[in-house]
Design an enzyme around this catalytic site. Structure first.
Site, PDB file in Angstrom:
ATOM      1  N   HIS A 181       0.849  -1.188   0.000  1.00 35.13           N
ATOM      2  CA  HIS A 181       0.000   0.000   0.000  1.00 35.13           C
ATOM      3  C   HIS A 181       0.887   1.241   0.000  1.00 35.13           C
ATOM      4  CE1 HIS A 181      -2.879   3.033   1.243  1.00 35.13           C
ATOM      5  NE2 HIS A 181      -3.808   2.210   0.797  1.00 35.13           N
TER       6      HIS A 181
ATOM      7  N   GLU B  41       0.775   3.844   1.615  1.00 34.69           N
ATOM      8  CA  GLU B  41       1.136   4.331   2.959  1.00 34.69           C
ATOM      9  C   GLU B  41       2.316   3.540   3.501  1.00 34.69           C
ATOM     10  OE1 GLU B  41      -2.831   3.943   4.475  1.00 34.69           O
ATOM     11  OE2 GLU B  41      -3.447   5.601   3.185  1.00 34.69           O
TER      12      GLU B  41
ATOM     13  N   GLU C 245      -3.948   2.528  -7.155  1.00 31.85           N
ATOM     14  CA  GLU C 245      -4.350   3.590  -6.236  1.00 31.85           C
ATOM     15  C   GLU C 245      -3.462   4.813  -6.468  1.00 31.85           C
ATOM     16  OE1 GLU C 245      -6.515   1.766  -2.578  1.00 31.85           O
ATOM     17  OE2 GLU C 245      -4.401   1.991  -2.109  1.00 31.85           O
TER      18      GLU C 245
ATOM     19  N   GLY D  13      -7.661   9.315   0.170  1.00 31.95           N
ATOM     20  CA  GLY D  13      -8.042  10.092   1.343  1.00 31.95           C
ATOM     21  C   GLY D  13      -8.168  11.584   1.080  1.00 31.95           C
TER      22      GLY D  13
END
Ligand code: 13P
Length: 254
Positions: A98, A100, A170, A176
């Protein structure tokens, strides 16, 4: 919807939900989504809730995912969790790479590939995340970035392993932020990803790989995104934390 690939919609809960909150959420999803057969449904709670959530979804159409795992098996790796431990909770999917984790834990494509191969060895399906930053997109490097991430994160995969892998596109600038890629941006990135997969493996394999879109997916944009020919599902963050929004995303996608 007429696509050969079954849609897969997964909720990435990230570092949210206590055990009690996780149970409330998943019980609600179980109730609201009980009749859904057209879409593979996955929730990825934090590790601390896996034990209770797996019990709650027993005999339901919801499958369990984890948000990360170690590339190693048992051993001296403080703070890590290995594939065999996830299997104890009937985890079927594991989100890897991911953005993050790429950013905060400095995960490299090489590490992600090793984790994904460890997942395959344990018959867990990896959801391998890729995506460009805003600067990379603006600088015209999107395709190069995606290709490097794909080739690196999928290094050493057999065609069979690739088929059992889910790719999550993504774009970092859409995560977000409330800014979603337009359907055209999503479709063109997904089509590009499928072309790269065909060159890594072959056309037939690439046609079978499911590619999820992630980044500010919500009830209002799910239908249009999911109707794109190369968009095969969604990896949902914020909107997966509430029964109503995740349910609507799934229902709007069918
Ligand atoms: P948001 O849906 O909150 O933008 O997060 C997307 C994401 O990172 C899912 O993995």
């Amino acid at each position: 919807m007429n696509k050969d690939r079954k849609l897969i919609i997964a909720g990435n809960w990230k570092m949210n939900k206590t055990v009690a909150e996780a149970i409330d959420l998943v019980n609600g999803l179980k109730r609201e989504l009980a009749t859904v057969k057209e879409v593979d449904l996955v929730v990825a709670p934090p590790f601390t809730a896996l034990s209770e959530v797996t019990r709650a979804i027993l005999d339901s159409n919801i499958r369990l995912g984890a948000q990360n795992m170690s590339e190693h098996n048992f051993g001296a790796y403080t703070g890590e969790i290995c594939a065999a431990m996830l299997k104890e909770f009937s985890v079927r999917y594991v989100i890897l790479g991911h953005s993050e984790r790429r950013q905060y834990q400095k995960e490299s494509n090489e590490t992600i590939a090793r984790k994904a191969l460890a997942a395959h060895a344990a018959s867990l399906k990896p959801i391998v995340c890729i995506g460009e930053s805003l600067d990379e997109r603006k600088g015209g490097q999107m395709e190069q970035v995606l290709e490097t991430q794909l080739r690196g994160s999928l290094a050493g995969f057999s065609n069979d392993q690739l088929e059992e892998t889910i790719i999550a596109y993504e774009p970092v600038w859409a995560i977000g932020t409330g800014v979603t890629a337009t359907t055209e941006q999503a479709q063109s990135a997904h089509a590009f990803i499928r072309r790269v997969l065909a060159s890594i493996a072959d056309e037939a394999t690439a046609r079978r790989v499911r590619i999820q879109y992630g980044g500010s997916v919500k009830p209002s944009n799910a239908r249009e995104l999911m109707s794109q020919p190369d968009v095969d599902g969604a990896l949902v963050g914020g909107a997966s934390l509430e029964i109503r929004s995740f349910t609507e995303i799934v229902k709007n996608s069918i």
